[in-house]
Design a protein around this motif. Structure first.
Motif, PDB file in Angstrom:
ATOM      1  N   ILE A 427       0.834  -1.067  -0.096  1.00  0.00           N
ATOM      2  CA  ILE A 427       0.017  -0.012  -0.098  1.00  0.00           C
ATOM      3  C   ILE A 427       0.906   1.290  -0.063  1.00  0.00           C
ATOM      4  CG2 ILE A 427       0.036  -0.162   2.688  1.00  0.00           C
ATOM      5  CD1 ILE A 427      -3.063   1.195   2.132  1.00  0.00           C
ATOM      6  N   VAL A 428       0.520   2.364  -0.705  1.00  0.00           N
ATOM      7  CA  VAL A 428       1.314   3.562  -0.961  1.00  0.00           C
ATOM      8  C   VAL A 428       0.142   4.624  -0.708  1.00  0.00           C
ATOM      9  CG1 VAL A 428       2.410   4.944  -2.310  1.00  0.00           C
ATOM     10  CG2 VAL A 428       3.006   2.721  -2.542  1.00  0.00           C
ATOM     11  N   TRP A 429       0.443   5.478   0.447  1.00  0.00           N
ATOM     12  CA  TRP A 429      -0.195   6.767   0.843  1.00  0.00           C
ATOM     13  C   TRP A 429       0.454   7.963   0.369  1.00  0.00           C
ATOM     14  CZ3 TRP A 429      -0.623   9.086   6.328  1.00  0.00           C
ATOM     15  CH2 TRP A 429      -1.504  10.142   6.429  1.00  0.00           C
ATOM     16  N   GLN A 430      -0.119   8.808  -0.579  1.00  0.00           N
ATOM     17  CA  GLN A 430       0.429   9.780  -0.912  1.00  0.00           C
ATOM     18  C   GLN A 430       0.014  11.108  -0.051  1.00  0.00           C
ATOM     19  OE1 GLN A 430       2.273   9.945  -3.921  1.00  0.00           O
ATOM     20  NE2 GLN A 430       2.997  11.775  -3.178  1.00  0.00           N
ATOM     21  N   VAL A 435       5.334  13.943  -0.473  1.00  0.00           N
ATOM     22  CA  VAL A 435       6.021  12.850   0.320  1.00  0.00           C
ATOM     23  C   VAL A 435       4.723  11.754   0.338  1.00  0.00           C
ATOM     24  CG1 VAL A 435       6.064  12.401   2.849  1.00  0.00           C
ATOM     25  CG2 VAL A 435       6.610  14.645   2.026  1.00  0.00           C
ATOM     26  N   SER A 436       5.206  10.451   0.393  1.00  0.00           N
ATOM     27  CA  SER A 436       4.418   9.422   0.413  1.00  0.00           C
ATOM     28  C   SER A 436       5.014   8.351   1.210  1.00  0.00           C
ATOM     29  CB  SER A 436       4.051   8.772  -1.152  1.00  0.00           C
ATOM     30  OG  SER A 436       5.595   8.258  -1.703  1.00  0.00           O
ATOM     31  N   ILE A 437       4.228   7.549   1.709  1.00  0.00           N
ATOM     32  CA  ILE A 437       4.809   6.487   2.646  1.00  0.00           C
ATOM     33  C   ILE A 437       4.026   5.107   2.177  1.00  0.00           C
ATOM     34  CG2 ILE A 437       2.878   6.688   4.354  1.00  0.00           C
ATOM     35  CD1 ILE A 437       4.778   5.651   6.629  1.00  0.00           C
ATOM     36  N   GLY A 438       4.891   3.973   2.210  1.00  0.00           N
ATOM     37  CA  GLY A 438       4.278   2.734   1.567  1.00  0.00           C
ATOM     38  C   GLY A 438       5.013   1.500   2.404  1.00  0.00           C
ATOM     39  N   ASP A 439       4.148   0.613   2.350  1.00  0.00           N
ATOM     40  CA  ASP A 439       4.431  -0.510   3.073  1.00  0.00           C
ATOM     41  C   ASP A 439       4.244  -2.018   2.271  1.00  0.00           C
ATOM     42  OD1 ASP A 439       5.512  -1.588   5.698  1.00  0.00           O
ATOM     43  OD2 ASP A 439       3.450  -2.509   5.866  1.00  0.00           O
ATOM     44  N   GLN A 440       5.263  -2.965   2.587  1.00  0.00           N
ATOM     45  CA  GLN A 440       5.045  -3.988   1.612  1.00  0.00           C
ATOM     46  C   GLN A 440       5.170  -5.238   2.490  1.00  0.00           C
ATOM     47  OE1 GLN A 440       4.509  -4.507  -1.706  1.00  0.00           O
ATOM     48  NE2 GLN A 440       4.287  -6.722  -1.107  1.00  0.00           N
ATOM     49  N   VAL A 441       4.351  -6.073   2.576  1.00  0.00           N
ATOM     50  CA  VAL A 441       4.325  -7.259   3.538  1.00  0.00           C
ATOM     51  C   VAL A 441       4.269  -8.387   2.744  1.00  0.00           C
ATOM     52  CG1 VAL A 441       3.294  -8.523   5.629  1.00  0.00           C
ATOM     53  CG2 VAL A 441       3.252  -5.981   5.450  1.00  0.00           C
ATOM     54  N   ASP A 442       5.226  -9.416   2.858  1.00  0.00           N
ATOM     55  CA  ASP A 442       5.340 -10.796   2.365  1.00  0.00           C
ATOM     56  C   ASP A 442       5.234 -11.893   3.195  1.00  0.00           C
ATOM     57  OD1 ASP A 442       5.879  -9.520  -0.524  1.00  0.00           O
ATOM     58  OD2 ASP A 442       7.452  -8.540   0.334  1.00  0.00           O
ATOM     59  N   ALA A 509       9.235   8.203   0.716  1.00  0.00           N
ATOM     60  CA  ALA A 509       9.546   8.730  -0.332  1.00  0.00           C
ATOM     61  C   ALA A 509       9.311  10.243  -0.419  1.00  0.00           C
ATOM     62  CB  ALA A 509       9.250   8.207  -1.697  1.00  0.00           C
ATOM     63  N   TRP A 510      10.288  11.135  -0.691  1.00  0.00           N
ATOM     64  CA  TRP A 510      10.109  12.586  -0.669  1.00  0.00           C
ATOM     65  C   TRP A 510      10.793  13.013  -2.189  1.00  0.00           C
ATOM     66  CZ3 TRP A 510      14.482  16.024   1.102  1.00  0.00           C
ATOM     67  CH2 TRP A 510      14.036  17.417   1.232  1.00  0.00           C
ATOM     68  N   ASP A 511       9.907  13.856  -2.842  1.00  0.00           N
ATOM     69  CA  ASP A 511      10.228  14.422  -4.123  1.00  0.00           C
ATOM     70  C   ASP A 511      10.555  15.996  -3.649  1.00  0.00           C
ATOM     71  OD1 ASP A 511       9.325  12.228  -5.331  1.00  0.00           O
ATOM     72  OD2 ASP A 511       7.410  12.986  -5.957  1.00  0.00           O
TER      73      ASP A 511
END
Length: 864
Positions: A427-430, A435-442, A509-511
């Motif tokens: 999931i990625v939240w803008q 600025v965005s924050i994302g999380d990946q679970v496997d 992430a930061w643009d």
């Protein structure tokens, strides 16, 4: 290109040079006549040409068809097996390419399809053949199918070579006055060579691809068949090891059915059911190339022991039954095989089969969505429930080994159950425009319990009271029980393998600006590996192995992208991680990865690229359980003499740097240049057996003061039996390519190019007779391609390729010894009267691998 037949390469059949020249001359003359005829066709002719039928196409379609037909002439000098391994392009006519397209005209889209394309290449004898057919009516269906045929030939002579010196022989006739000698087998080809063909078919159909509900169906089939060699060191029932002819016969079928639901333009949910069926019917028999002798009645017999530096001798015979006759006698027919004494160990037949069937269905649910404002997500959940079965195991051998005449193991079987649950979610939240924050679970959990039984072989033996333990004995035999390989006990054995991991990657992430972007990721992972029964607690070094290993990982990744100017892009990343445990001694405990890439567009005609990557991995722990260092807590006995308390200290790295230039001043000229340097290195401390005998030296190492450097057992009362060394491999490689394309006039086009790969590596030698081989080698290939267009749609093409491969440079162990003890005598290998890597040719004791080949391809390209 090799035939499927076993003898195609194993008997080293190859056309004579004169035959090649004759064939090449005839083929070249035919192509010249064809070119002359085409050129002559351009001369005006007043005669009325005969009408020829035209290819018709359905009304309402446009079409385009092109075909490249010609042939190839190959002239090879040097190592044929190595050429076939690396190139394998042979002489003969070819369909080099064919393409057919049909497209519905804008006002006539009522036919069964709107677009159709068919393409094929490599037909007529190339090792790689490809064909593709696709057609579609976009709003109704899309269909595609491909067929691939690949011949895989491999015979790298040094791979698993026993390095048995040549010049050894077995006397024929009485030892006091032999009448001849049988050369002892020198395995100068790879004992694991193969010559197989893969055939792969893929079919895909999508119905209503743009509708709310679309349906996907797919089927894939793959087969692999062909001969190969396989060394066997546990040929039960018989005295020595053997080289086996292994005929590969494997196949798989994959089925897929899926439904894609698109409730919104930005959301897609898929339901998939995939099933794989794998079957293996590979079988084994004796390698015919290893049959060196015959019995007195003419039965071919196999001696085995192909890895031994000592020729087959009377130690393989029943001395009391030899009757005073020699080990070998001359053949009873001219040109026949020598006759072996009937009291000596041989194998006259051997077969092994172990069919395998695997059925593995998997169900999957996938989600892709951006329905929530400023949020995008994707994920999947899959479940596999499969079965693996070996319904019958058969191994049978006949011959003589002491009193054993035959052995057979049948009725063995094995079965395993595999259950896999996997889930992935990202999931990625803008959070803001920059600025965005994302999380990946496997997550994955694999459970694979199974059981097997391989019965001990039933042997038929000469009675001890018979007094005639020969292969000619025709009396009654008694049954017995043979031995099984290490780790097989002949009883029902239950096993287990399981693995579970959970990985979480959290990214910010930061643009920062329109020309700078940054991201940082923190990864935490947990991995559990279980084996045997029970598969809990510390992994115990028992036979069979049982227990569990838990590995926790923490890592961080930093990514950056810059655009200093509108012509220049730069990006890179750094990844650093640490594991608190390792499953194998060479698994990393610490790792770092660095990546960098840049692209600079200097002008509309010049582009420059550069990249660098570095992967560093280390395991600087001993990786030996504590109990190996301590006395037995119950009996007080010292540690096993086979355990050695040395730190593993494993390190490896892979570093690659490259630069490239493309210059394209106009459509008629194009120049490109590429250079890369790579260095692959790995090193681990080892204890090794150098295989030394009184007549054959082995590699040796010394300490700082020049004494033999041996591995001292943890039980210091045991004598050292192995040497200590730093096993390493380093392969620095330079690769370069340059290409020039120019077309000064519309009718003429030329391609010039050159590629070269040069390796200047080294490694540790634990075999005194081994050499560097491909670690010190050069592989180069210049090419020239010409094309002349006689008229639109008719082009003559010619391409010349040169393939050259060579190995060279000094290699081999520096120090040698003929024993293993604290008082061993160590001397420079080059000073000993034995073949070693320092005194042999660069090819070592295998066949030479250097070659060069001239390859000319001629073709006509016709479009209509």
């Amino acid at each position: 290109m090799k035939n499927i037949g076993w003898t195609s390469r194993f008997l080293n059949h190859r056309p004579s040079p004169s035959g090649i020249r004759c064939a090449a001359g005839a083929f070249a003359a035919a192509m010249l006549l064809l070119s002359a005829g085409i050129a002559g066709a351009q001369i005006p002719n007043t005669a009325v040409p005969a009408q020829t039928p035209e290819i018709t196409i359905p009304q309402g379609y446009s079409s385009h068809h092109s075909v490249d037909v010609g042939g190839r002439i190959t002239n090879l000098v040097g190592g044929g097996p190595m050429y076939d391994t690396l190139v394998n392009l042979q002489s003969g006519p070819r369909v080099l390419g064919e393409n057919f397209e049909m497209h519905a005209l804008p006002d006539h889209k009522t036919g069964p399809f709107d677009d159709l394309n068919a393409f094929g290449s490599g037909f007529g004898g190339d090792p790689n053949t490809f064909a593709k057919l696709e057609f579609s009516k976009p709003k109704i269906y899309e269909f595609s199918s491909t067929f691939r045929r690949d011949r895989l030939y491999s015979d790298y002579g040094l791979l698993a070579s026993p390095n048995v010196p040549s010049g050894l022989s077995i006397p024929i006739g009485p030892s006091s006055s032999p009448t001849g000698a049988l050369p002892w087998q020198n395995v100068n080809r790879s004992p694991v060579m193969f010559n197989t063909v893969r055939r792969m078919t893929d079919i895909n159909l999508t119905l209503a691809p743009f509708a709310t509900f679309s349906y996907r169906f797919a089927y894939s089939q793959g087969t692999m068949e062909g001969p190969s060699l396989s060394p066997s060191y546990t040929l039960f029932g018989m005295k020595y090891n053997a080289m086996l002819r292994q005929y590969e016969r494997n196949g798989s079928d994959d089925f897929l059915g899926a439904v894609d639901w698109k409730p919104r333009q930005d959301t897609k949910i898929s339901f998939e059911l995939q099933a794989n069926h794998y079957r293996s019917d590979t079988n084994y028999s004796l390698d015919p190339g290893g049959i060196m002798v015959q019995e007195s009645n003419g039965t071919p017999a196999y001696l085995g022991n192909f890895t031994s530096f000592v020729p087959y001798g009377t130690a393989a015979c029943n001395a009391s039954s030899m009757g005073g006759q020699p080990l070998l006698m001359a053949a009873n027919t001219p040109g026949g095989l020598p006759i072996i004494n009937p009291a000596c160990a041989v194998v006259t037949s051997y077969i092994r089969s172990l069919p395998v069937r695997i059925w593995m269905p998997t169900g999957t649910i996938r989600l892709q969505s951006a329905a929530i404002k400023n949020v995008s997500m994707n994920g999947q959940l899959n479940y596999t429930l499969g079965n693996m079965d070996m319904p019958n195991y058969l191994e049978s051998s006949q011959g003589l080994n002491g009193s054993i005449r035959s052995g057979i193991s049948t009725g063995g079987y094995a079965s395993a159950h595999r259950a896999v649950v996997g889930a992935d979610y990202g999931i990625v939240w803008q959070m803001s425009p920059v600025v965005s924050i994302g999380d990946q679970v496997d997550f994955s959990s694999v459970q694979q319990p199974g059981y097997s039984i391989i019965p001990a072989p039933v042997t038929m033996n000469t009675p001890a009271t018979a007094g005639n333990q020969t292969i000619n004995y025709s009396g009654s035999l008694t049954s017995g029980t043979g031995s099984l390989p290490h780790g097989v006990n002949g009883k029902m054995t239950y096993g287990f393998f399981g693995q579970e991991y959970l990985i979480n990657n959290l990214t910010l992430a930061w643009d920062a600006t329109a020309r700078a972007r940054f991201s940082i990721t923190y990864r935490i992972a947990n991995r559990n590996i279980g084996e045997g029964t029970p598969h809990s607690g510390e992994l115990a070094e028992t036979d069979p192995v049982s227990g569990k290993v838990t590995i926790n990982e923490n890592a961080g990744v930093f990514n950056a992208f810059f655009r200093p100017t509108h012509k220049w892009d730069v990006n890179g990343s750094v990844e650093v991680g640490y594991d608190d445990n390792a499953f194998t001694p060479v698994s990393p405990r610490q790792f770092q990865m660095y990546r960098f890439h840049t692209l600079y567009r200097a002008s509309s005609i010049a582009t420059f690229t550069g990249s660098f990557s570095d992967r560093e991995r280390h395991n600087n722990t001993s990786n030996i359980p504590a109990e190996d260092f301590l006395p037995n807590p119950t009996t007080g006995a010292p540690p096993s003499a086979t355990n050695y308390g040395i730190p593993i200290d494993h390190v490896d790295h892979s570093r690659v740097g490259s630069v490239g230039v493309v210059l394209a001043p106009n459509a008629r000229y194009n120049f490109n240049f590429n250079y890369s340097y790579s260095d692959v290195y790995a090193a681990t401390n080892i204890c090794y057996n150098n295989g030394a005998t009184a007549t054959a030296p082995g590699a040796a190492t010394v300490t700082g003061n020049g004494a033999p450097d041996l591995c001292v057992p943890l039980n210091t009362t045991a004598a050292p039996s192995t040497w200590y060394g730093r096993d390493f491999m380093d392969a620095p490689t330079n690769f370069g390519s340059v290409g020039l394309i120019f077309s000064p006039i519309d009718k003429f086009k030329a391609d010039l190019g050159y590629t070269v790969s040069a390796v200047s590596g080294s490694r540790f030698f634990n075999d005194a007779r081994d050499v560097n081989g491909s670690l010190v080698s050069t592989y180069q290939s210049p090419l020239v391609g010409l094309a002349w267009t006689f008229r639109p749609g008719l082009t003559w093409r010619a391409e010349y390729n040169f393939y050259g491969y060579g190995e060279g440079g000094p290699s081999g162990a520096a120090l040698c010894s003929t024993s293993t003890s604290l008082t061993s005598s160590v001397a420079p290998c080059a000073s000993l009267p034995f073949p070693t890597g320092l005194t042999e040719t660069p090819s070592g004791l295998a066949v030479p691998r250097n070659f060069h080949a001239n390859n000319l391809t001629l073709a006509m390209h016709y479009e209509f």
